[in-house]
Write an enzyme that holds these catalytic residues in place. Structure first.
Site, PDB file in Angstrom:
ATOM      1  CE  LYS A   1      -3.499  -2.015   2.914  1.00  0.00           C
ATOM      2  NZ  LYS A   1      -3.694  -1.995   4.342  1.00  0.00           N
TER       3      LYS A   1
ATOM      4  CG  ASP B   1       2.135 -11.765 -10.531  1.00  0.00           C
ATOM      5  OD1 ASP B   1       1.543 -12.737 -10.039  1.00  0.00           O
ATOM      6  OD2 ASP B   1       1.917 -10.585 -10.194  1.00  0.00           O
TER       7      ASP B   1
ATOM      8  CB  THR C   1       6.431 -11.086  -8.689  1.00  0.00           C
ATOM      9  OG1 THR C   1       5.088 -11.417  -9.050  1.00  0.00           O
ATOM     10  CG2 THR C   1       7.209 -10.949  -9.975  1.00  0.00           C
TER      11      THR C   1
ATOM     12  CG  HIS D   1      -3.900 -14.367  -1.184  1.00  0.00           C
ATOM     13  ND1 HIS D   1      -5.166 -13.989  -1.560  1.00  0.00           N
ATOM     14  CD2 HIS D   1      -3.111 -13.282  -1.375  1.00  0.00           C
ATOM     15  CE1 HIS D   1      -5.150 -12.726  -1.942  1.00  0.00           C
ATOM     16  NE2 HIS D   1      -3.915 -12.278  -1.846  1.00  0.00           N
ATOM     17  CB  ILE D   2      -3.627 -21.576  -1.786  1.00  0.00           C
ATOM     18  CG1 ILE D   2      -4.608 -21.716  -0.612  1.00  0.00           C
ATOM     19  CG2 ILE D   2      -2.899 -22.878  -2.059  1.00  0.00           C
ATOM     20  CD1 ILE D   2      -5.736 -22.661  -0.856  1.00  0.00           C
ATOM     21  CD  GLN D   3      -2.684 -19.135  -7.544  1.00  0.00           C
ATOM     22  OE1 GLN D   3      -2.424 -19.236  -8.731  1.00  0.00           O
ATOM     23  NE2 GLN D   3      -3.614 -18.311  -7.099  1.00  0.00           N
TER      24      GLN D   3
HETATM   25  O1  F6P Z   1       1.511  -9.678  -7.735  1.00  0.00           O
HETATM   26  C1  F6P Z   1       1.295 -10.798  -6.952  1.00  0.00           C
HETATM   27  C2  F6P Z   1      -0.161 -11.068  -6.783  1.00  0.00           C
HETATM   28  O2  F6P Z   1      -0.318 -12.243  -6.025  1.00  0.00           O
HETATM   29  C3  F6P Z   1      -0.955 -11.162  -8.085  1.00  0.00           C
HETATM   30  O3  F6P Z   1      -0.795 -12.370  -8.755  1.00  0.00           O
HETATM   31  C4  F6P Z   1      -2.358 -10.896  -7.586  1.00  0.00           C
HETATM   32  O4  F6P Z   1      -3.170 -10.366  -8.601  1.00  0.00           O
HETATM   33  C5  F6P Z   1      -2.145  -9.870  -6.507  1.00  0.00           C
HETATM   34  O5  F6P Z   1      -0.797 -10.010  -6.067  1.00  0.00           O
HETATM   35  C6  F6P Z   1      -3.059 -10.022  -5.317  1.00  0.00           C
HETATM   36  O6  F6P Z   1      -2.852  -8.951  -4.451  1.00  0.00           O
HETATM   37  P1  F6P Z   1      -3.394  -8.911  -2.947  1.00  0.00           P
HETATM   38  O7  F6P Z   1      -2.516  -9.792  -2.118  1.00  0.00           O
HETATM   39  O8  F6P Z   1      -3.290  -7.476  -2.575  1.00  0.00           O
HETATM   40  O9  F6P Z   1      -4.799  -9.425  -2.982  1.00  0.00           O
END
Ligand code: F6P
Length: 372
Positions: free
Chosen positions: A77, A150, A148, A295-297
């Protein structure tokens, strides 16, 4: 050799496995090889603004190699170049309902000076590293390390955290397959990655998906349905669809879950799996279910591959600092660790999957449909 005595480490943005492994490698290399003093900055740029420094010693990094997350905590943030202004009670100031922002970067620079920091190690993705580049422009000795799940950062073949997430996705698809088989269902898994399909492509191939839908290849749902109906007619009574959260239909739009007004990257994607599952259920006349891997990923323990990559990145980052090569990010090119300027990493669109790449062709050879 640069005159470096004290360094600071900051982890910013969404967490991912491998952060602790990098912290450990930086601390060990810095302390053991170069006798440096190391401090951690808690909660990313939030801690840099609030002077939240903690000592990092060899003891602090014991037993953390395998652990996901970050012992330093993280925040996605806090962009100090566009920081919410607060009143004397700490409440965010709003004007006409909108947050009032100000540039708080110089306060961070002062904090680093006061703390006697000679080099700032930033572990982050594009948001965190955009600020890293901007601090480098202000004269801070920044060394960046690409983080990341990603895998969408430019100049590097792989970011750390990606390999672990691919394994998680692959495992989840294996689990979805057994239940899909029992019930003869179409299972649609929604996979993270924002505007890039790396995680879905690699995870989808590893998890034997029948269909992979990527942001880089807008899909036609009728083509996806035809592929599944053909498979069903041929006797395969289930299907696994791996859909990237940023995938969109031809002539359609991405599905946004929420807009986080307080985040520098306000769009949170989510919901495409449900849309695809509902359409496929109707078009294929077969039960379909949507699962968001979420978020498990990003959680759990770090894969062996990421532990090695993170360790390589951490050591190389300290060497880069000792050579005085600031404003750079350590990168992986082929099997070699090199470095690239943050100006090049950040100065272009995020790295995306090339629809003509070898891996997409491999997937097509395997009979995977992209809906194109
Ligand atoms: O950039 C990493 C990531 O996990 C993305 O794959 C996903 O879109 C985003 O962060 C989710 O963000 P947050 O944890 O704020 O929900």
């Amino acid at each position: 050799m640069a005159q470096i005595k004290k360094i600071a480490i900051l982890t910013g943005g969404g967490d991912c496995p491998g952060l602790n492994a990098v912290i450990r490698a930086v601390v060990k290399t810095a302390v053991v090889k170069y006798g440096l003093e190391v401090v951690g900055i808690r909660k990313g740029y939030h801690g840099l603004y609030h002077n939240d420094f903690i000592p990092l010693t060899l003891d602090s990094v014991q037993e953390i190699l395998s652990e996901g997350g970050t012992i330093l905590k993280s925040s996605n943030k806090d962009n100090l170049f566009k920081y919410p202004a607060r009143d004397e009670h700490g409440a965010v100031i709003r004007k006409d309902g909108k947050i009032v922002y100000h540039d708080a970067s110089m306060r961070a620079v002062e904090n680093l000076k006061r703390e006697g920091i000679d080099a700032l190690f930033i572990l982050g993705g594009d948001g965190t590293l955009t600020s890293g580049r901007d601090f480098a422009r202000l004269g801070v000795n920044v060394i960046a390390i690409p983080k990341t799940i990603d895998n969408d950062l430019n100049c590097t073949d792989y970011t750390f955290g990606f390999d672990t997430a691919v394994s998680v996705v692959s495992d989840c698809l294996d689990r979805l397959r057994t239940t899909a088989k029992s019930h003869g269902r179409i299972m649609v898994a929604e996979i993270m990655g924002r505007g890039a399909g790396w995680l879905t492509l690699h995870g989808g191939i590893a998890g034997a998906a029948d269909v992979i839908l990527l942001p880089e290849i807008p899909f036609d749902i009728n083509k996806v349905a035809t592929k599944i109906k053909d498979d069903l007619a041929a006797g395969k009574d289930f299907a696994i669809v791996a859909v990237a959260e940023g995938a969109k239909p031809k002539d359609g739009e991405i599905v946004v879950a929420r807009v986080r007004e307080d985040s520098p990257d306000p769009i949170r994607l989510g919901g495409i799996a449900k849309v695809v599952a509902d359409e496929l259920e109707e078009l294929c006349n077969n039960e379909a279910r949507a699962t968001t891997l979420g978020h498990i990923q990003r959680g759990g323990s770090t894969s062996a591959h990421d532990r090695v990559l993170s360790s390589r990145y951490g050591c190389a980052a300290v060497e880069l600092a000792m050579q005085g090569k600031f404003g750079n990010m350590v990168i992986l090119k082929g099997d070699k660790i090199e470095y690239a300027s943050l100006e090049d990493v950040i100065g272009q669109e995020n790295k995306q999957v090339d629809p003509d790449s070898e891996l997409v062709q491999v997937a097509k050879c395997l009979g995977i449909c992209f809906g194109d």
